[in-house]
Design a protein around this motif. Structure first.
Motif, short mmCIF file in Angstrom:
data_model
loop_
_atom_site.label_atom_id
_atom_site.label_comp_id
_atom_site.label_asym_id
_atom_site.label_seq_id
_atom_site.Cartn_x
_atom_site.Cartn_y
_atom_site.Cartn_z
N ASN A 155 79.56 23.84 -1.82
CA ASN A 155 79.42 24.01 -2.96
C ASN A 155 77.68 23.95 -3.43
OD1 ASN A 155 80.95 24.06 -5.27
ND2 ASN A 155 81.97 22.80 -4.96
N THR A 157 74.05 24.81 -4.13
CA THR A 157 73.77 25.56 -5.83
C THR A 157 72.31 26.20 -5.61
OG1 THR A 157 73.18 23.64 -6.51
CG2 THR A 157 75.53 24.14 -7.74
N GLU A 162 75.82 30.13 -10.63
CA GLU A 162 76.56 31.25 -9.47
C GLU A 162 76.61 32.56 -8.35
OE1 GLU A 162 81.11 29.91 -8.26
OE2 GLU A 162 80.63 30.21 -9.95
N SER A 163 76.05 33.67 -9.39
CA SER A 163 76.41 34.46 -9.10
C SER A 163 75.46 34.92 -8.10
CB SER A 163 76.58 36.28 -10.27
OG SER A 163 74.95 35.11 -11.37
N ILE A 166 75.47 32.24 -3.59
CA ILE A 166 76.53 33.48 -2.74
C ILE A 166 75.61 35.08 -2.21
CG2 ILE A 166 78.23 33.81 -1.90
CD1 ILE A 166 79.84 32.76 -3.85
N PRO A 167 75.21 35.90 -3.26
CA PRO A 167 73.88 36.32 -2.05
C PRO A 167 73.03 36.12 -1.74
CG PRO A 167 74.92 36.97 -4.33
CD PRO A 167 75.56 35.68 -4.32
N GLN B 224 83.73 35.92 -8.00
CA GLN B 224 82.84 36.28 -8.19
C GLN B 224 83.36 37.83 -9.80
OE1 GLN B 224 79.55 37.61 -6.56
NE2 GLN B 224 79.32 36.08 -5.55
N ASP B 284 80.46 19.82 -10.38
CA ASP B 284 80.21 21.87 -10.54
C ASP B 284 81.10 22.47 -10.26
OD1 ASP B 284 78.36 23.99 -10.12
OD2 ASP B 284 78.78 23.75 -7.15
N GLY B 286 81.85 25.19 -11.77
CA GLY B 286 80.85 26.72 -12.00
C GLY B 286 81.36 27.56 -13.20
N ASN B 287 82.53 27.97 -12.97
CA ASN B 287 83.22 28.99 -13.48
C ASN B 287 84.32 28.56 -14.03
OD1 ASN B 287 80.35 30.40 -14.49
ND2 ASN B 287 81.15 31.98 -12.70
#
Lengths: 379, 389
Positions: A155, A157, A162-163, A166-167, B224, B284, B286-287
């Motif tokens: 997890n 950050t 978030e988008s 990971i990249p 995603q 967290d 997130g979404n």
């Protein structure tokens, strides 16, 4: 490999003749002894034929992108789409979203990712002198997967949305893998065998680590990792397209600067050295380029295999070993395969996206086999 | 051949139990009787009941054990898979607070079928192994190798199911657990409550042919890209029971598929339901939408509002009309689903079910049939705090 290489031509002195018989030669794939016996004439035909086929491929790619933008469940007319792109203000909100946030990014992402993977694969196959090499050969993709998996499981950050976490983790993983290969190669010699063996060791080590993480991960994270590894173009966005484009536009001219050296390298390392090419240095430089291209592509879409392997082969079958054409050909072929794949992935089951990773192989294989068989027939 | 082996295995169990009695860690309770019951997979299993210790092929069966013994479900469990804590940490924490012994339950694996540790399971000497029909998060009762090995160790395997065909199998499963635990009366009491809760929905829906289109987005925030849509299985099935029509039910062959936002904008479903996999005690999210134990109405509504910021969501009529709801994802695997079906029916047919109170159903479920108290929110809309407790 029967073509006279440009180097041979250059060695043969100045070009004297000027032959206007273009149309016939464009149609005629085999040089006929009756037309023009001079070496210069043959060479001109050799160049023209390749430029013609590159143009055909570029037109095919352009057409696939247009069809990709024009089609979808929303059944917009061609007029609506074109009108909407020219004058966005005329669209209602839903159509605006469909054209600008769904279809255009999806279609363009396919092109830039396909092109990046095609370029990476083409250079990889040359510097490793291995027809089975692809962007995933040296573990770059596996390293990206490891980076992404770690980000998902722990997890992470970094205070980022978030988008992008990971990249960025995937990219970092890929770059670290590349750095490891560079370091080992510089320390122990950058011969093809050494690099490939390092790469293989890395692939297995990273694979084992990813499996270990998956084993320990909660099924929630596991699902996320599986989602991520099944590459998908649906993660496209304008920022991501811009980033990949910048990397591609930076790497492409650099790759084109090396075309003569790379072409020489296809004749064998000693052959290239005899021209004064610093083979090891070239190899490490190219590997850096390939890694960055691969890392960027994988970071945004997840693992999309196959394009980087078959794109270059299609280009080689069509253009031969002259890297002035082989490189742009691979870029176009990679972009075309992925563009067609994204088109098909939308239409197998209307409204449902089939993961692109699955579709790429289904699209690329027939194309590849057709070219292969036609080459074999021609002997 | 398979049948022969199975019957031989059963004979082996029967003779073994007849000869040695059950090999529990402690002396078996008196007044045990041997019964042969048919589990949800259709196998006839012979077990000495009431059992004293069982192992669970899914840790998330524990709350269902609580239906039959609301006093203390934990004392029945010798070992279980570890996915309860991992997938539903907030509910697990509720049990931890009330029954600290839950942490002493031996783990027979983590959260995937492949992690099931057969040796560990056998070494616990349970009287019975309770597995789901399908694997996925734990060993499957249909796994012949596991089945035969446990049979050879005199551990009968009983299949229950709240997931594959909940409408048919949930009542059966509760009855089976009731038989195993010697709590038949409690099982019948629960089934009366359960059947009545579903019948209310079913009977009233017979009076209308209106079936609004529903899009169910599964596990919001996990991938995603938009959007993982539910097919006709798991929770997708609840849509039909609640008097809606799953707009992608016909085109998704399996449990789920990915739908493009373009397709959603074209389909324009009447209702948008997101399933929530966020938990209140997990940092967290997130979404993800936060629902379940310990979630507050405010957090739930905010997290659901948050997902409307995604590309194209604002252009969906369901969202413009405030027909956006979220429901706790784990409803798909528990007899608690009766409350979820009622709430969904109320969303799709507000007039028809104006007097139905799913919150009361949920409250009753926790008061009478659960070992822990209702403390959390299990569905929400986007308006903070409007979901009554």
């Amino acid at each position: 490999m029967n073509h006279p290489t440009p180097k041979d031509v250059a060695a043969n002195g100045n070009v004297q003749h000027d032959d206007m018989n273009i149309s016939q030669t464009a149609i005629d794939a085999v040089t006929t002894p009756q037309s023009d016996h001079s070496l210069a004439g043959q060479y001109r035909r050799f160049i023209l034929r390749r430029i013609l086929w590159l143009s055909v491929l570029a037109i095919a790619l352009f057409a696939s992108v247009i069809v990709n933008i024009m089609t979808g469940p929303a059944l917009l007319t061609v007029g609506q789409v074109i009108g909407g792109i020219i004058d966005p203000a005329s669209l209602d909100a839903a159509t605006h979203v469909i054209i600008f946030d769904v279809r255009l990014p999806f279609a363009l992402m396919a092109v830039v990712i396909g092109a990046a993977l095609g370029l990476a694969g083409a250079e990889m196959q040359t510097v490793l002198n291995n027809p089975l090499a692809s962007p995933s050969t040296l573990g770059i993709m596996h390293a990206a997967t490891l980076g992404a998996s770690l980000a998902i499981v722990f997890n992470l950050t970094f205070g980022l949305p978030e988008s992008f976490v990971i990249p960025i983790s995937a990219f970092a993983g890929a770059i670290l893998a590349m750095a490891a290969i560079q370091f080992l190669s510089r320390a122990y010699g950058a011969s093809v065998d050494t690099i490939v063996l390092f790469g293989i060791a890395l692939v297995f080590a990273l694979d084992a680590l990813v499996s270990l993480i998956q084993f320990a991960a909660s099924s929630d994270s596991l699902q996320q990792i599986v989602f991520w590894t099944m590459g998908s173009l649906a993660r496209a966005s304008w920022e991501k397209i811009a980033i990949v484009s910048v990397v591609l536009c930076t790497c492409m001219p650099l790759a084109m600067r090396h075309v003569w050296k790379m072409t020489a390298l296809r004749g064998g390392e000693d052959y290239a050295r005899s021209f004064g090419v610093a083979v090891e240095r070239l190899r490490l430089l190219v590997l850096i380029r390939v890694s960055i291209l691969t890392a960027v592509a994988v970071a945004f879409t997840g693992v999309i295999g196959f394009v980087g392997l078959v794109g270059p082969h299609i280009s080689r079958l069509a253009f031969g070993e002259d890297h002035r054409f082989y490189i742009p050909g691979s870029v176009l072929a990679g972009a075309f395969i992925l563009s067609m794949a994204s088109l098909v992935s939308k239409h197998i089951v209307p409204g449902i996206l089939i993961p692109d990773g699955i579709v790429t192989a289904l699209i690329g294989i027939p194309l590849f086999l057709a070219l292969l068989l036609s080459q074999k027939r021609r002997g | 051949m398979k049948k022969l082996i199975k019957s031989l295995a059963h004979i082996a169990i029967i003779t073994a139990t007849a000869t040695f009695g059950t090999q529990t860690v402690l002396a078996a309770e008196p007044a045990q009787k041997q019964v042969t019951l048919t589990d949800v997979a259709g196998h006839d299993v012979t077990v000495n009941v009431p059992v004293k210790y069982m192992i669970l092929g899914e840790g998330r069966f524990l709350p269902s054990i609580g239906i039959l013994d609301p006093e203390n479900p934990v004392r029945w469990i010798a070992g279980m898979m570890g996915e309860f804590k991992r997938l539903d940490p907030a509910s697990y924490a509720q049990y931890q607070a009330k029954f600290p012994a839950i942490d002493d339950i031996a783990l027979i694996g983590s959260s995937g079928e492949e992690s099931f540790n057969l040796e560990k399971a056998i070494s616990l000497h349970p009287d019975v192994a309770v597995f789901g029909i399908t694997g996925g998060h734990g060993p499957s009762a249909e796994n012949k190798q596991i089945f035969d090995t446990l049979a050879a160790a005199n551990i009968p395997v009983v299949a229950i199911d709240f997931r594959q065909d909940p409408l048919v199998n949930a009542p059966k499963s509760v009855r089976i657990l009731g038989t195993l635990m010697g709590k038949e009366d409690q099982a019948e009491k629960f089934l009366e409550f359960y059947d009545q809760g579903l019948a209310t929905v079913h009977d009233r829906l017979a009076t209308t042919t209106e079936r609004p289109g529903v899009f169910m987005e599964s596990r919001v925030g996990l991938a995603q890209e938009c959007c993982e849509a539910m097919g006709q299985q798991m929770m997708g099935r609840f849509i039909d029971w609640a008097g809606g029509k799953n707009v992608f039910g016909d085109i998704i062959p399996g449990t789920h598929g990915t739908v493009t936002i373009e397709q959603l904008l074209v389909t324009q479903p009447d209702y948008y339901i997101a399933t929530a996999i966020g938990a209140a005690n997990v940092k967290d999210n997130g979404n993800r939408v936060i629902l379940g134990a310990m979630a507050t109405p405010d957090d739930a509504a905010k997290s659901l509002q948050h997902i409307t910021g995604r590309t194209g969501m604002a252009q969906l009529s369901a969202i413009q009309n405030d027909h956006l709801f979220s429901i706790w994802h784990h409803f798909y695997n528990t007899p608690m689903n009766v409350a979820a079906v009622q709430q969904m029916a109320k969303w799709f047919h507000p007039d028809l079910f104006a007097d139905l109170d799913p919150n009361q159903t949920l409250q009753t479920y926790f008061d009478q049939f659960q070992a822990v108290d209702l403390n959390g929110v299990y569905w929400t809309d986007t308006k903070a705090g409007t979901t009554p407790q």
